[in-house]
Design an enzyme around this catalytic site. Structure first.
Site, PDB file in Angstrom:
ATOM      1  N   PHE A 107       1.200  -1.399   0.169  1.00 23.03           N
ATOM      2  CA  PHE A 107      -0.273  -0.247  -0.462  1.00 23.03           C
ATOM      3  C   PHE A 107       0.755   2.010  -0.099  1.00 23.03           C
ATOM      4  O   PHE A 107       0.515   2.300   0.993  1.00 23.03           O
ATOM      5  CB  PHE A 107      -0.805  -0.320   1.090  1.00 23.03           C
ATOM      6  CG  PHE A 107      -2.460   0.618   0.791  1.00 23.03           C
ATOM      7  CD1 PHE A 107      -2.725   0.607  -0.122  1.00 23.03           C
ATOM      8  CD2 PHE A 107      -3.106   1.162   1.584  1.00 23.03           C
ATOM      9  CE1 PHE A 107      -4.336   0.839  -0.459  1.00 23.03           C
ATOM     10  CE2 PHE A 107      -3.877   2.166   1.755  1.00 23.03           C
ATOM     11  CZ  PHE A 107      -4.513   1.780   0.374  1.00 23.03           C
ATOM     12  N   GLY A 164       4.795   1.684 -17.055  1.00 21.82           N
ATOM     13  CA  GLY A 164       3.935   2.594 -16.244  1.00 21.82           C
ATOM     14  C   GLY A 164       2.182   2.808 -17.093  1.00 21.82           C
ATOM     15  O   GLY A 164       1.963   1.793 -17.866  1.00 21.82           O
ATOM     16  N   LYS A 224      12.482  -4.791 -17.748  1.00 17.56           N
ATOM     17  CA  LYS A 224      10.933  -4.860 -18.125  1.00 17.56           C
ATOM     18  C   LYS A 224      11.928  -5.840 -19.605  1.00 17.56           C
ATOM     19  O   LYS A 224      10.585  -6.007 -19.837  1.00 17.56           O
ATOM     20  CB  LYS A 224      11.217  -2.856 -18.392  1.00 17.56           C
ATOM     21  CG  LYS A 224       9.958  -2.748 -17.115  1.00 17.56           C
ATOM     22  CD  LYS A 224      10.570  -1.027 -17.176  1.00 17.56           C
ATOM     23  CE  LYS A 224       9.739  -0.923 -16.040  1.00 17.56           C
ATOM     24  NZ  LYS A 224      10.547   1.203 -15.326  1.00 17.56           N
ATOM     25  N   GLY A 256       4.500   6.857 -11.516  1.00 18.27           N
ATOM     26  CA  GLY A 256       3.415   7.647 -10.743  1.00 18.27           C
ATOM     27  C   GLY A 256       2.674   6.876  -9.989  1.00 18.27           C
ATOM     28  O   GLY A 256       1.940   6.004 -10.835  1.00 18.27           O
TER      29      GLY A 256
END
Lengths: 169, 336
Positions: free
Chosen positions: B11, B150, B221, B316
């Protein structure tokens, strides 16, 4: 390799063809022939400039053949300018024997370093250089870059290559 | 209306972003007949569980005030195993050593019949095929759009929108921190160390930046792209990695004089000349890959559609949540 050759031919019929045969038979691709009728030498010979692309034949053999046929080879200028690439080098470029780094490319016979710009911000700080390599063809250029990368690896230099841009054209 | 029960593991910025996205998009989701209910949230401090749905606003507030979302003695694994739900969202941080705790969470979720949506690269970079096998064995979906680029769609772009095409290669900027550092060094002629410090102050780079600047994040990635789009079977150890720590301002200025910029490029190519590599590369200033700031960009070369380029925000909270939400919706629509 692109060769620009200046010859002096006697002013008799058939000389130009006789001059071009050894070049053509070596497998070279003749790109340009300029016959300077108006610029005779004091001895009355006619200057001829021949530009050809040599992929496999031996330049020395062509010159020998021409001279055996009584043609005067005045000058020979070799240029590796078919394919070229710009790369960046970072590290102790000068102190890791830059001459040797360049020689390893130049001594291949199919590629050479044609330009180096170097920036040295301070003693003990890594230098940066942009280096341009020209080669007689695409596969030769890839080989030359491979040699540079191997040498750079031994000297702890970082090589930055360009991305491949071909398929976007 | 179809109720979809979710758990959120982790979280931090991403997990909270998912909670915010669910709150914000409640009406939008209801138009798609989807009613998401978060039945459990866990973080390092513990877990909170509510079968009827955790109050997400209260959970975010509690996390921000106390540092943990915990409201019970349960652990993350208790929630995964014992609390009935459909989709486990793994938003735990990436760990490239052993992939934990995400790896175990994912395995347990699969074994308990839960679909998994994740933003965590570690487990996929280390044990991709084992995870996919376990998901298949249990007949559940495994989606991970948020792990690469992202908010920028790349996995779903290649697999759904470009379905039918063979992707020959992918290259791009997949790490916003490195892009920021190199862009600032180029623009201002500043040293790597100086710009790194600036990026750390702005929160763009971590206190320990090695994961980003040494190319590890980009390599993870690439492994995910190689395995999921190219069907390779590679792990992090197969990637040839060079980072940006040696880049000098002088090298950027020399590149600039040649009409080029230096970018950290990740590259996967299939076939005989196959490569999987992260390295700083020279990019022509007018090339689609020459994007600045913290942007990410990827260029896919395909056989039918030709070159396709996407760029967008690579990191983000809400941006990553956007990719997670798209995966959740895809599972709900059962079209993956």
């Amino acid at each position: 390799m692109i060769v620009s050759m200046d010859l002096e031919l006697k002013d008799v019929p058939g000389q130009l063809v006789r001059a071009l045969i050894p070049v053509s038979e070596s497998g070279a691709n003749i790109m340009s022939v300029i016959h300077h009728h108006d610029q005779r030498t004091p001895s009355g010979a006619i200057p001829v400039q021949v530009v050809f692309q040599l992929t496999s034949g031996q330049l020395d053999e062509i010159i020998d053949n021409l001279e055996d046929n009584e043609m005067r080879v005045v000058s020979v200028d070799k240029k590796y300018r078919l394919e070229s690439v710009t790369l960046i080098l970072i590290g102790h470029i000068v102190h890791s024997d830059m001459g040797d780094t360049i020689d390893q490319i130049d001594s291949t016979g199919f590629a050479e370093v044609v330009n180096v710009s170097i920036s040295m911000p301070g003693i003990d700080k890594p230098s940066s250089a942009s280096i341009v390599i020209s080669a007689s063809g695409k596969s030769e250029l890839i080989k030359a870059v491979g040699i540079l990368k191997r040498v750079a690896g031994q000297k702890d230099l970082l090589v930055i290559e360009p991305i491949q841009t071909d398929s976007l054209r | 209306m179809r109720t979809v029960r979710l758990s959120i593991m982790g979280f931090g910025a991403v997990g909270q972003g998912v909670a915010r996205a669910i709150l914000q998009k409640k009406d939008y989701l209801s138009t798609m007949d989807i009613e998401p209910i978060v039945v459990g949230i866990s973080d390092r401090g513990g877990a909170c569980v509510e079968a009827g749905g955790v109050d997400l606003e209260a959970a975010i507030e509690r996390k921000q005030k106390t540092g943990s979302v915990a409201a019970s003695d349960l652990t993350a694994l208790d929630v995964i195993k014992d609390i009935d739900h459909d989709i486990m969202v793994d938003a735990t941080p990436t760990n490239i050593e052993d992939g934990e705790p995400g790896y175990t969470y994912m395995l347990e979720a699969f074994r308990h019949g839960r679909h998994v949506v994740t933003s965590n690269k570690g487990p996929l970079a280390l044990k991709y095929s084992m995870l996919c096998d376990e998901a298949d064995k249990n007949g559940v979906k495994f989606r991970f759009e948020a792990t690469v680029g992202g908010a920028m769609p790349i996995l779903n772009l290649a697999q759904d929108a470009l379905a039918g095409n063979s992707v020959m290669s992918i290259e791009g900027i997949l790490n916003g921190t490195c892009n920021y550092i190199l862009s600032r060094m180029t623009e201002e002629g500043l040293s790597y160390k100086h710009v790194l410090g600036e990026a750390q102050e702005l929160g763009i780079a971590e206190t320990d930046p090695s994961y980003d600047v040494e190319g590890i994040d980009t390599a993870c990635k690439l492994v995910i792209l190689a395995n999921s789009i190219f069907g390779m079977d590679v792990t992090y150890d197969d990637v040839d990695i060079t980072g940006i720590t040696k880049i000098t301002p002088e090298s950027l200025s020399l590149a600039g004089a040649e009409g080029m910029v230096i970018k950290l490029i990740g590259e996967v190519r299939d076939g005989n000349d196959g490569i999987i590599r992260v390295a700083p590369k020279l990019v022509p200033k007018n090339h689609p890959l020459a994007v600045g700031g913290t942007l990410n960009v990827a260029l896919l070369r395909t056989d039918m559609a030709g070159p396709i380029c996407v760029k967008g925000k690579g990191a983000g909270s809400i941006e990553t949540a956007s990719a997670i939400l798209s995966d959740i919706i895809a599972i709900c629509k059962n079209r993956c």
